[in-house]
Motif scaffolding. Sequence first.
Motif, short mmCIF file in Angstrom:
data_model
loop_
_atom_site.label_atom_id
_atom_site.label_comp_id
_atom_site.label_asym_id
_atom_site.label_seq_id
_atom_site.Cartn_x
_atom_site.Cartn_y
_atom_site.Cartn_z
N LYS A 138 -8.49 50.69 -28.78
CA LYS A 138 -7.30 50.44 -27.96
C LYS A 138 -6.01 50.55 -28.77
O LYS A 138 -4.93 50.31 -28.26
CB LYS A 138 -7.36 49.03 -27.34
N GLY A 139 -6.15 50.87 -30.07
CA GLY A 139 -4.97 50.96 -30.93
C GLY A 139 -4.51 49.61 -31.45
O GLY A 139 -3.37 49.46 -31.88
N LEU A 140 -5.41 48.62 -31.41
CA LEU A 140 -5.08 47.27 -31.82
C LEU A 140 -5.77 46.91 -33.13
O LEU A 140 -6.69 47.60 -33.57
CB LEU A 140 -5.51 46.29 -30.73
N LYS A 141 -5.33 45.81 -33.73
CA LYS A 141 -5.92 45.29 -34.97
C LYS A 141 -6.61 43.97 -34.65
O LYS A 141 -6.07 43.16 -33.90
CB LYS A 141 -4.84 45.09 -36.02
N LEU A 142 -7.79 43.77 -35.25
CA LEU A 142 -8.56 42.57 -34.97
C LEU A 142 -8.49 41.61 -36.15
O LEU A 142 -8.67 42.02 -37.30
CB LEU A 142 -10.02 42.93 -34.70
N GLY A 143 -8.22 40.35 -35.87
CA GLY A 143 -8.22 39.32 -36.90
C GLY A 143 -9.19 38.21 -36.52
O GLY A 143 -9.35 37.91 -35.34
N ILE A 144 -9.85 37.64 -37.52
CA ILE A 144 -10.81 36.57 -37.27
C ILE A 144 -10.49 35.40 -38.18
O ILE A 144 -10.31 35.56 -39.39
CB ILE A 144 -12.26 37.04 -37.49
N TYR A 145 -10.47 34.20 -37.62
CA TYR A 145 -10.14 32.97 -38.33
C TYR A 145 -11.34 32.44 -39.11
O TYR A 145 -12.47 32.52 -38.66
CB TYR A 145 -9.69 31.92 -37.30
N SER A 146 -11.05 31.87 -40.25
CA SER A 146 -11.99 31.04 -40.97
C SER A 146 -11.17 29.95 -41.65
O SER A 146 -9.96 30.05 -41.75
CB SER A 146 -12.77 31.83 -42.02
N ASP A 147 -11.82 28.91 -42.08
CA ASP A 147 -11.14 27.80 -42.72
C ASP A 147 -11.32 27.86 -44.22
O ASP A 147 -12.36 28.29 -44.70
CB ASP A 147 -11.69 26.48 -42.17
N ALA A 148 -10.33 27.40 -44.98
CA ALA A 148 -10.43 27.39 -46.44
C ALA A 148 -11.32 26.26 -46.94
O ALA A 148 -11.70 26.23 -48.10
CB ALA A 148 -9.04 27.27 -47.05
N GLY A 149 -11.69 25.33 -46.07
CA GLY A 149 -12.56 24.21 -46.45
C GLY A 149 -14.01 24.52 -46.18
O GLY A 149 -14.40 25.65 -45.88
N THR A 150 -14.84 23.48 -46.23
CA THR A 150 -16.27 23.67 -45.97
C THR A 150 -16.56 23.77 -44.48
O THR A 150 -17.58 24.32 -44.07
CB THR A 150 -17.10 22.51 -46.55
N ARG A 151 -15.67 23.24 -43.65
CA ARG A 151 -15.82 23.27 -42.19
C ARG A 151 -14.48 23.61 -41.54
O ARG A 151 -13.43 23.26 -42.04
CB ARG A 151 -16.28 21.92 -41.66
N THR A 152 -14.55 24.27 -40.39
CA THR A 152 -13.33 24.53 -39.62
C THR A 152 -12.92 23.24 -38.92
O THR A 152 -13.64 22.24 -38.95
CB THR A 152 -13.57 25.63 -38.56
N CYS A 153 -11.81 23.27 -38.25
CA CYS A 153 -11.34 22.09 -37.51
C CYS A 153 -12.34 21.66 -36.44
O CYS A 153 -12.43 20.49 -36.11
CB CYS A 153 -9.99 22.37 -36.87
N GLU A 154 -13.09 22.61 -35.91
CA GLU A 154 -14.08 22.30 -34.88
C GLU A 154 -15.49 22.14 -35.44
O GLU A 154 -16.47 22.13 -34.69
CB GLU A 154 -14.05 23.39 -33.80
N GLY A 155 -15.63 22.05 -36.77
CA GLY A 155 -16.92 21.76 -37.38
C GLY A 155 -17.81 22.96 -37.65
O GLY A 155 -18.97 22.80 -38.03
N LYS A 156 -17.31 24.15 -37.47
CA LYS A 156 -18.08 25.36 -37.78
C LYS A 156 -18.03 25.59 -39.29
O LYS A 156 -17.17 25.06 -39.99
CB LYS A 156 -17.50 26.58 -37.06
N PRO A 157 -18.95 26.40 -39.84
CA PRO A 157 -18.93 26.65 -41.29
C PRO A 157 -17.61 27.26 -41.75
O PRO A 157 -17.09 28.18 -41.11
CB PRO A 157 -20.08 27.63 -41.50
N GLY A 158 -17.08 26.75 -42.85
CA GLY A 158 -15.84 27.27 -43.43
C GLY A 158 -16.14 28.21 -44.60
O GLY A 158 -17.29 28.57 -44.84
N SER A 159 -15.11 28.55 -45.35
CA SER A 159 -15.24 29.55 -46.41
C SER A 159 -15.28 28.99 -47.82
O SER A 159 -15.55 29.73 -48.76
CB SER A 159 -14.07 30.54 -46.33
N LEU A 160 -15.01 27.69 -48.01
CA LEU A 160 -14.94 27.14 -49.35
C LEU A 160 -16.23 27.37 -50.12
O LEU A 160 -17.33 27.10 -49.64
CB LEU A 160 -14.65 25.64 -49.30
N GLY A 161 -16.09 27.92 -51.33
CA GLY A 161 -17.24 28.19 -52.18
C GLY A 161 -18.02 29.43 -51.79
O GLY A 161 -19.02 29.75 -52.41
N MET A 162 -17.59 30.16 -50.78
CA MET A 162 -18.33 31.31 -50.30
C MET A 162 -17.60 32.63 -50.51
O MET A 162 -18.05 33.67 -50.11
CB MET A 162 -18.64 31.16 -48.80
#
Length: 170
Positions: A138-162
């Motif tokens: 569609k000519g668009l750019k896709l972005g996906i959120y992750s958290d810098a901690g061990t868990r996101t604000c909603e408790g999903k796996p985060g990126s810390l140490g990964m």
Amino acid sequence: MSYRGMEFSFLSVCFCLAIIFHQSSAVSGETSVPTILNLGRKEKIDLSGTVHRARKIAQTPQLGWNSWNHFQCRITEGIVKTAADKLVSSGLVALGYVYVNIDDCWQADSRDSEGRLVPSPVWFPSESRRLRDYVHSKGLKLGIYSDAGTRTCEGKPGSLGMRPLTPTPC
């Protein structure tokens, strides 16, 4: 202080100074001008109130759609595709709205066997590459959120140490 009929209080100038303060070249390019107000055109105001023509600035901030404001954890692949379609059909892409950002809750509750974040098989059933390709078509750019901690604000796996792991292409 005023500029072109716009009044700036001391507080707003301080806010601009704290948030937007950076070095910018003056018209001649010989001096560096501390900028406190970027007018969104090709002009900037320095601390003394002098207006300078900028060499090159962005015409707009990054514009697009983000899933969190309305959908929060109720985000699905279908909603993302619909948002991409609406950005195009409404004419917003022509105005610079080119980002489709999937916020929290896109990922599964746990990582895959290699430790990578993976999309929720319930809410994002097709491969992430297919969704990426759809949005890009569609000519668009896709972005996906992750958290810098061990868990996101909603408790999903985060990126810390990964960080050293190679992410699954999305």
